[in-house]
Enzyme design. Structure first.
Site: not given
Lengths: 471, 367
Positions: A319-321, A471
């Site tokens: 999800w962060h990247g 993000f």
């Protein structure tokens, strides 16, 4: 538009005047403010955001009708596909081409035409959260699209959280037009905003000036330099992200809305589970409630529970990247959670349990876990797995005496001391406020003015950014 | 983690940090103080500390951050304005009949002492208001700040260059921020800089942070001047004696031209301010001489090959303005200047070059 930019100050001041004067129109004002705030990122992105929100709002109401239960799954898939197309398509295509050693035309097209809408990860989480909560019956869907729009797009939390739930925010919106916002709330909001501003401008940005050049030559770093890069980035990301959250909370208080706290002194954690209760709290909560529990939580076998933990954390990393380094970072935290869970089983022996409750153990646990977290940040920050791995091998070979006697260590110790000071200040906020008012008012005025000038001193140029905006 | 799904180790069991509330911060902290404050009236409630803060900031704004003399202790783009003002204060204003307005090229090329010598006039009849990086807007404001103190002004030599009329991003110039009023800021405003310009108008300490930040750094290294420097014998700022590294190369000329013509936009706040200055000069009967000072062949080639259309637009604009305000406008040729001997870089003349330019201007316009 970020909170410490003058554009935001002007925008916010222009909103506040009618917001306080025209109490009965507060929701409408917030809805319009969200549109203006997001439109600053681009009209195309705003159109997409409004369309997605409208579709999900329709689905939320449709899925409750008999025979339309499938709409719930369809809406979830829609939200996930929307996120994947804009955030992960290029990552998926490049991963496929990496595995099969082929470069597709689609990859080139995606690189050129697909842009990442601002805040898409956060608003997708809000939408999914609302859909699931309505389905689970923990939230009654609001009939007002304006309130739903405010919930999804509320500007203080839109770009980098905290991630709220419908039943936390919408009831506040139901009351906001009757609410008399107290001067104490406004003062507290200004205080929180000020704390965030100081963290961002005086600490996070100058630390970026140290960390960035080090990570830029990741392959050339010595063991001590690798640790220094990791330490400085660890503090940079904390100051940067928690600054944003503090400012968001402060803005919320000024508007008479209480947002959830997102950080609670994470570097005093002695275990992975404690860390995730202190770091990006609203995300951990989201992952727990909608992924971990969705996968079965700890209701299944121990092995399945471990898998669920690992998978949830890995997804959190993704999800962060859209990069493998983020996936590995998430996987490392999943692994740490799983190991910690096994270790907790040792508590069945009273002697071990007693040892774990001792102060000495706590200090040792915090020290060790702090260094583990700092190491995992290398995967988060590095541009490639190769860089992160190189730094990891360097860090493993470090001479600890050389590291702790390095001149740069004074800064790291000072930063940690500052972190502890924040811990004390948060715990003793009321007493600190009382002591502050013992200071003679001319000195207080002088210190406020000095702080303002120090902030201006550190505000370089006209460019503003936060790490978590990507993000 | 226990067997309960809700008691997971992935997230908080309950919202952490309940201390983060105004109740913990204010009410419980000094509830009695609050009650006393209410009795004492609104000022007490807002806080006397905040009141002192507001007074201090106002005082600093008026006496420090809005004063060019403050910045002149470490001359940068704004500090040089303080030096010019201090130098002008030391002049016998009544004797001045010719002023020079422009940028670093006219500061180097139009030396009052050389003009005086070439024209046979006394040196104190001239004053050079040129600023390094001086735009058309800066010229207009510099003139506006002294116009009432020049009773015998007869001639204004206005040195014009293309960069002075590039209005794109005019709002980022610190001299613009020093001088600009609210109306002018609106003229330079766009979706990206409105906050900077509005907040800067309110707080010069914010607006000019780049300038005083350098001063703080210089204070740390002991490089701050004790007093504002006055160049009485120079009748303006002295010529820059430095020769930039690789300043006489084709690449240097191209880089300078690129900077001058970046997103070239001749319409805007700078041009408007300049026209207003011409109008005022014309109205008071001052002879206006607009000159474009000589540049090297390298520079002319860089402009001709890369920015011919923009250059034409600039020349048309100068021609129109000169005609409208009955000014003389000429481009001083470079063919009599020796690039190696008389330039310090591709567009600034050195003292030898200034001698030639002074002679030329005096011969053509002052005799």
């Amino acid at each position: 538009m970020v909170f410490h930019s003058p554009n935001f100050f002007v925008f916010f001041l222009l909103l506040l005047l009618p917001y306080f004067l025209w109490r009965s129109k507060r929701n409408a004002l917030l809805a319009v403010a969200n549109v203006i705030f997001y439109a600053a990122s681009g009209l195309g992105m705003l159109a997409l955001f409004l369309a997605v929100t409208l579709i999900v709002f329709g689905c939320v109401h449709l899925m409750r009708r008999p025979g339309f239960g499938w709409v719930y799954q369809a809406a979830l898939v829609f939200c996930i596909v929307n996120l994947c197309v804009f955030k992960y398509s290029l990552f998926l295509l490049s991963s496929i081409s990496g595995v099969f050693s082929v470069h597709t035309a689609l990859q080139g097209w995606a690189a050129e035409h697909i842009f990442l809408p601002v805040g898409i990860s956060f608003y997708t989480f809000h939408l999914i959260s609302y859909l699931v909560d309505v389905r689970r019956g923990t939230t009654v869907p609001t009939p007002s699209f304006i309130k739903f729009w405010i919930y999804v797009a509320l500007f203080p939390q839109l770009v980098a959280g905290p991630i709220m739930r419908g039943n936390e925010l919408i009831p506040q919106l139901d009351e906001i037009e009757k609410k008399r916002i107290k001067w104490d709330e406004i003062k507290f909001g200004i205080y929180l905003f000020g704390v965030g501003l100081v963290k961002k401008v005086i600490f996070a940005d100058p630390l970026a000036g140290i960390a960035n050049p080090l990570f830029a030559r990741a392959y050339e770093l010595t063991p001590v330099e690798s640790w220094m890069a990791a330490y400085t980035f660890g503090f940079q990301i904390y100051f940067d992200f928690s600054a944003y959250s503090d400012m968001a909370l402060g803005i919320g208080y000024i508007l008479g809305i209480k947002l959830v706290q997102n950080f609670n002194l994470p570097y005093i954690s002695g275990s992975p589970s404690e860390f995730w209760k202190r770091w990006h709290i609203s995300l951990s909560r989201w992952i727990r409630d909608y992924i971990y529990i969705g996968l079965g939580g700890s209701r299944r076998s121990p092995a399945r529970t471990q898998f669920n933990l690992f998978a949830a954390m890995m997804l959190s990393g993704l999800w962060h990247g859209a990069m493998w380094t983020f996936v590995i970072w998430g996987a490392l935290h999943g692994l740490l959670q799983a190991i910690h869970r096994i270790m907790r089983g040792l508590d069945r022996w009273p002697r071990i349990k007693r040892l774990r409750q001792s102060k000495a153990y706590r200090i040792a646990a915090v020290s060790v876990f702090f260094h583990i977290v700092i190491w995992t940040w290398v995967f988060f920050r590095a541009q490639s797995f190769g860089e992160a791995w190189h730094m990891t091998t360097q860090m493993a070979q470090v001479n600890w005496i050389a590291l702790f006697t390095d001149s740069g260590m004074a800064l790291i110790v000072a930063l940690y001391a500052l972190h502890l000071f924040e811990y004390v200040l948060r715990r003793r906020q009321a007493e600190a406020a009382r002591w502050w008012h013992v200071v003679p008012f001319p000195v207080r005025g002088l210190l406020y003015a000095a702080l303002l000038l120090v902030l201006f001193y550190y505000m370089e140029g006209d460019a503003y950014d936060f790490i978590y905006f990507q993000f | 983690m226990t067997s309960s799904t809700s008691n997971s180790s992935v997230g908080p069991e309950k919202e952490a940090g309940g201390s983060d509330s105004p109740d913990g911060f204010v009410n419980r902290a000094d509830g009695s103080r609050q009650a006393r404050s209410r009795r004492r009236g609104p000022l007490r409630r807002i806080g006397l500390g905040l009141l002192v803060f507001a007074l201090l900031v106002t005082g600093l704004e008026i006496f420090v951050f809005r004063s060019a003399a403050f910045y002149a202790h470490a001359p940068g783009f704004v500090g040089q304005i303080g030096e010019v003002e201090a130098t002008f204060d030391a002049e016998d204003e009544a004797k001045i009949h010719t002023i020079i307005l422009g940028d670093s090229m006219s500061r180097d090329g139009l030396r009052p002492t050389l003009l005086a010598k070439a024209s046979g006039e006394p040196a104190d009849a001239f004053f050079n208001f040129s600023l390094s990086g001086g735009s058309a807007f800066d010229m207009a404001h510099m003139y506006a700040s002294v116009e009432d103190r020049l009773p015998n002004l007869q001639t204004a030599i206005v040195a014009v260059q293309e960069h002075q009329f590039n209005n794109d991003d005019a709002g980022t110039d610190s001299k613009f921020r020093y001088y600009a009023n609210l109306q002018e800021r609106f003229q330079a405003m766009n979706a990206h800089n409105y906050g900077e310009l509005l907040m800067g108008w309110t707080l010069k300490s914010y607006d000019l942070r780049g300038e005083w930040r350098k001063m703080v750094d210089k204070y740390g290294t002991g490089d701050l001047y004790d007093r504002v420097r006055v160049y009485k014998d120079e009748h303006g700022l002295p010529a820059d004696p430095t020769y930039p590294p690789k300043g006489k190369t084709k690449r240097y000329a191209e880089a300078t031209a690129e900077r001058w013509f970046a997103d070239y936009e001749p319409d805007g706040v700078r041009t408007k301010a300049f026209e207003q200055m011409l109008r005022k000069l014309h109205k008071r009967g001052v002879r206006i001489v607009m000159v474009q000072l000589p540049r090297s062949d390298y520079f002319e080639q860089a402009v001709g090959s890369g920015y011919a259309a923009d250059e034409r637009e600039f020349q048309d604009l100068m021609g129109r303005l000169a005609k409208r305000y009955e000014a003389e406008y000429a481009r001083i040729p470079n063919d009599s200047l020796d690039f190696e001997r008389e330039f310090r870089d591709t567009n600034h003349v050195n003292p030898e070059g200034a001698q030639w330019v002074g002679d030329y201007v005096a011969r053509t316009y002052l005799n």
